[in-house]
Design a protein around this motif. Structure first.
Motif: not given
Ligand SMILES: Cc1ncc(COP(=O)(O)O)c(C=O)c1O
Length: 305
Positions: A59, A158, A163, A192, A195, A197, A218-220, A255-256
């Protein structure tokens, strides 16, 4: 290790924390030209392991590609450097932040001639929305700020600049006494958190906005799809109107940083019975079971240090 100690990997070499600096006229400081990732390293019974390191690095490369930022390392080199950063700092459990940014050179908006730097830092970072939120749930406010419209700031990248919008939403929420913001897109559909989802549960089905709704993929979020399938829970992607939040049986963030965090009130309206719901609990338990090495990692999400 907390912020301010240890080594940071900077353009291929480890430097002391306080020497990982850049010039004040670096492009990134003026124009937000950075891309980054966040990932967690978990302490498991079999040793420390980074969660989905290769997917996060992919990513990072996607984000850099969107911003025409050639990264001077291969994905494999960055994966190895991430593992090495955790090893060198002797961290058992931590948060890892790889990032790339446009450095010093041209002062105009055009970044193409500015050098691209890559760095990786790692530090202890506890529960993002507070220790209690994982069980008791977080409170959220629908932000007065909208997410950027499609074809303005690309949400699938990202990037540091994204941000600014997230900060506006987060500051407003926190200053008004909420834990987190929920941001709508320019059409008024749910996007979302600042930070994270977001997922809502209604009548036993999980719903979440599609990637076309100005969200980060998001990865999570992806883990939630996989876990829901493993647990035979129906999950669907839909545009969700704001009011779907208020009448949900359950809501949770992914989220992470936030991991799987229940949301138990939105705009001071209790969600369901105002407690962490059964489907959120199931997803959360399975997620933590995998990352802590207690449930078999059948999807090869863990890379051991
Ligand atoms: C805007 C936003 N959405 C969603 C996420 C969740 O993404 P992930 O699960 O990859 O951390 C994040 C965090 O990284 C984010 O900053």
């Amino acid at each position: 290790m907390t912020l301010g100690q240890g080594k940071i990997w900077y353009d291929g070499k480890f430097v002391d924390w306080n020497n990982a600096t850049t010039h004040v006229l670096s492009h990134v400081i003026h124009y937000g030209s950075s891309v980054f990732e966040s990932m967690r390293c978990y302490k498991t019974k079999k040793g420390s392991a980074i969660f989905r390191v290769a997917d996060h690095v992919d990513r990072l490369f996607d984000s850099a590609k969107i911003y025409r930022m050639p990264l001077p390392f291969s994905p494999d080199e960055l994966c190895q450097a991430i593992l090495e950063t955790v090893r060198v700092n002797k961290l058992e459990e931590c948060y890892v932040r790889p990032f790339a940014f446009r450095g010093y050179g041209n002062m105009g908006v055009n970044p193409l001639s500015n050098p691209v730097h890559v760095a990786i830092a790692a530090w202890d970072w506890g529960k993002y929305l507070g220790d209690e939120a994982l069980e008791k749930g977080a409170s959220a406010k629908v932000s007065s700020w909208n997410k950027s419209a499609p074809n303005t700031i690309p949400s699938l990248a990202k990037a540091g600049g994204n941000y600014l919008n997230a900060q506006l939403a987060k500051m407003e929420a926190v200053q008004e006494g909420f834990d987190e913001a929920i941001v709508l897109d320019v059409f008024g559909y749910v996007c979302e958190g600042s930070a994270e989802n977001i997922f809502i549960v209604r009548n036993g089905v999980i719903f979440t906005p599609p990637t076309s709704a100005s969200i980060l993929a998001g990865m999570t979020r992806h883990c939630v799809f996989v876990i829901a399938k493993d647990l035979s829970i129906r999950i669907e992607q839909h545009l969700l109107p704001r009011e779907a939040l208020y009448i949900a049986d359950e809501i949770f963030f992914s989220g992470t940083a936030a991991e799987i965090t229940p949301v138990t009130a939105v705009d001071k309206i209790p969600i369901g019975d105002g407690k962490r719901g059964p489907i959120t609990t199931q997803i959360q338990k399975h997620f933590f079971g995998i990352v802590q090495g207690e449930i078999e990692d059948t999807h090869a999400w863990l890379t051991y240090i």
